[in-house]
Scaffold this active site. Sequence first.
Site, PDB file in Angstrom:
ATOM      1  NE  ARG A   1      -3.762   0.422   2.012  1.00 38.80           N
ATOM      2  CZ  ARG A   1      -4.718   0.989   3.208  1.00 38.80           C
ATOM      3  NH1 ARG A   1      -4.639   0.231   4.196  1.00 38.80           N
ATOM      4  NH2 ARG A   1      -5.257   2.150   2.866  1.00 38.80           N
TER       5      ARG A   1
ATOM      6  CE1 TYR B   1      -1.627   6.906   4.426  1.00 40.08           C
ATOM      7  CE2 TYR B   1       0.769   7.221   4.526  1.00 40.08           C
ATOM      8  CZ  TYR B   1      -0.566   6.931   5.086  1.00 40.08           C
ATOM      9  OH  TYR B   1      -0.609   6.482   6.559  1.00 40.08           O
TER      10      TYR B   1
ATOM     11  CG  ASP C   1      -7.429   2.859  15.321  1.00 39.19           C
ATOM     12  OD1 ASP C   1      -6.729   2.553  16.539  1.00 39.19           O
ATOM     13  OD2 ASP C   1      -6.640   3.445  14.439  1.00 39.19           O
TER      14      ASP C   1
ATOM     15  CG  ASP D   1      -2.117   6.772  13.961  1.00 31.84           C
ATOM     16  OD1 ASP D   1      -1.182   5.743  14.256  1.00 31.84           O
ATOM     17  OD2 ASP D   1      -3.057   6.592  13.418  1.00 31.84           O
TER      18      ASP D   1
END
Length: 295
Positions: free
Chosen positions: A135, A137, A168, A173
């Site tokens: 993955r 961004y 989550d 973060d």
Amino acid sequence: MAATRVIVSASSTVTTSLLKKTPLRAPTPSFSLCFNYGKNGHVLQKRRLFTCKSIYNPQVQIKEDGQPETLDYRVFFLDNSGKKISPWHDIPLHLGDGAFNFIVEIPKESSAKMEVATDEQFTPIKQDTKKGKLRYYPYNINWNYGLLPQTWEDPSFANADVEGAFGDNDPVDVVEIGDRRANIGEVLKVKPLGALAMIDEGELDWKIVAISLDDPRASLVNDVDDVEKHFPGTLTAIRDWFRDYKIPDGKPANKFGLGNKAANKEYALKVITETNEAWSNLVKRSIPAGELSLV
């Protein structure tokens, strides 16, 4: 044969609680524990202080297994003896004087979606995947991005402040706004400045806005209002980046609670304290871990 590199993180600020004989479970938010050690690693003296700079400098190594941007690439963390440790569980959160350890997963101006593998032993950093593909961004992230160790967003806890959204299931973060581009696996000493309550597909995904204490402007910013003054437009840019980054993949924009604005430092510290307590309950197995690795 897969490549292996060992890198010493020169800016590491991990405490000597990484020594084998000192466990890292059950941290205490309000103070730091300072230890003096004999040559054999036994504790000679222990005292409670808000600062203990002499223990901030033991170096942590990172070992890269495999090649970057491949499915088997992993960044492992090692203590001074070369033993693997978990960046999520074994690196302390609190440093005293309002400073915290921050582990860099994604350096600024990069797009590979790196993250701590919470379901793998020793929780190394890896590149996230979807349907077997790496993955990325859709565009570079403009700040150093990573996590606060020893925090956890409990998926069984509904936050009344943020539309009753559940955690989550990840560490908290951090968006670090300093000027320097950090490296994957660096451990930086930061101070929180605010918090954004992102809601991602119904899950609460806190973004703590912070700055490295090594940044030239660190002394100028101590709360969200200071960020707007000395880093004008940054809070809006962070919110908009995280709101919109999934849109190119055909997904809806993320939402934000708390009035769509960054909460102040006091609230950010509240979030850190609550998620640190949730992590403590997790590693004490007061809460089911599911597929999460506690090693």
